[in-house]
Design a protein around this motif. Structure first.
Motif, PDB file in Angstrom:
ATOM      1  N   GLY A 134       4.749-115.344  83.081  1.00 21.45           N
ATOM      2  CA  GLY A 134       5.827-116.319  83.246  1.00 21.45           C
ATOM      3  C   GLY A 134       5.938-117.262  82.067  1.00 21.45           C
ATOM      4  N   ILE A 135       4.818-117.734  81.580  1.00 22.95           N
ATOM      5  CA  ILE A 135       4.830-118.638  80.424  1.00 22.95           C
ATOM      6  C   ILE A 135       5.342-117.913  79.190  1.00 22.95           C
ATOM      7  CG2 ILE A 135       3.335-119.927  78.849  1.00 22.95           C
ATOM      8  CD1 ILE A 135       1.603-120.593  81.339  1.00 22.95           C
ATOM      9  N   ILE A 146       7.367-115.361  79.111  1.00 20.00           N
ATOM     10  CA  ILE A 146       8.805-115.122  79.264  1.00 20.00           C
ATOM     11  C   ILE A 146       9.588-116.383  78.936  1.00 20.00           C
ATOM     12  CG2 ILE A 146      10.616-114.657  80.970  1.00 20.00           C
ATOM     13  CD1 ILE A 146       8.621-112.698  82.277  1.00 20.00           C
ATOM     14  N   LEU A 147       9.078-117.541  79.322  1.00 19.45           N
ATOM     15  CA  LEU A 147       9.762-118.797  78.987  1.00 19.45           C
ATOM     16  C   LEU A 147       9.772-119.032  77.480  1.00 19.45           C
ATOM     17  CD1 LEU A 147       8.524-121.262  81.741  1.00 19.45           C
ATOM     18  CD2 LEU A 147      10.849-120.413  81.392  1.00 19.45           C
ATOM     19  N   LEU A 148       8.671-118.694  76.814  1.00 25.48           N
ATOM     20  CA  LEU A 148       8.580-118.932  75.380  1.00 25.48           C
ATOM     21  C   LEU A 148       9.327-117.877  74.573  1.00 25.48           C
ATOM     22  CD1 LEU A 148       4.810-119.945  75.115  1.00 25.48           C
ATOM     23  CD2 LEU A 148       6.811-121.444  75.078  1.00 25.48           C
ATOM     24  N   PRO A 170      11.933-115.009  75.527  1.00 30.17           N
ATOM     25  CA  PRO A 170      12.713-114.302  76.548  1.00 30.17           C
ATOM     26  C   PRO A 170      12.837-112.793  76.308  1.00 30.17           C
ATOM     27  CG  PRO A 170      13.828-116.310  75.882  1.00 30.17           C
ATOM     28  CD  PRO A 170      12.665-116.132  74.952  1.00 30.17           C
ATOM     29  N   LEU A 209      10.630-110.232  78.212  1.00 27.59           N
ATOM     30  CA  LEU A 209      10.858-109.878  79.616  1.00 27.59           C
ATOM     31  C   LEU A 209      10.986-108.368  79.798  1.00 27.59           C
ATOM     32  CD1 LEU A 209      11.436-110.699  82.534  1.00 27.59           C
ATOM     33  CD2 LEU A 209      13.829-110.953  81.908  1.00 27.59           C
TER      34      LEU A 209
END
Length: 59
Positions: free
Chosen positions: A27-28, A30-32, A34, A37
């Motif tokens: 999750g982290i 993917i936030l940093l 994208p 993903l």
């Protein structure tokens, strides 16, 4: 036979507790990043597919 059962219990506990940690890291990331993903989802689907096909009979 007790030590083997105890060792298997520890391994199962490590595997089950690794899931939330992997999810948090994914999750982290993917936030940093994208674009990551696509790779994370692909790897997840491959792993789940293999587990579904072999059903824990891999040794």
């Amino acid at each position: 036979m007790r030590p083997i059962a105890r060792l298997e219990g520890v391994i199962v506990h490590l595997i089950t507790s690794a899931g939330p940690l992997i999810s948090l890291i994914a999750g982290i990331l993917i936030l940093l990043i994208p674009r990551l993903l696509n790779y994370i989802v692909a790897i997840y689907l491959i792993v789940i597919g293999c587990l579904g096909l072999f059903g824990g009979h891999v040794r």
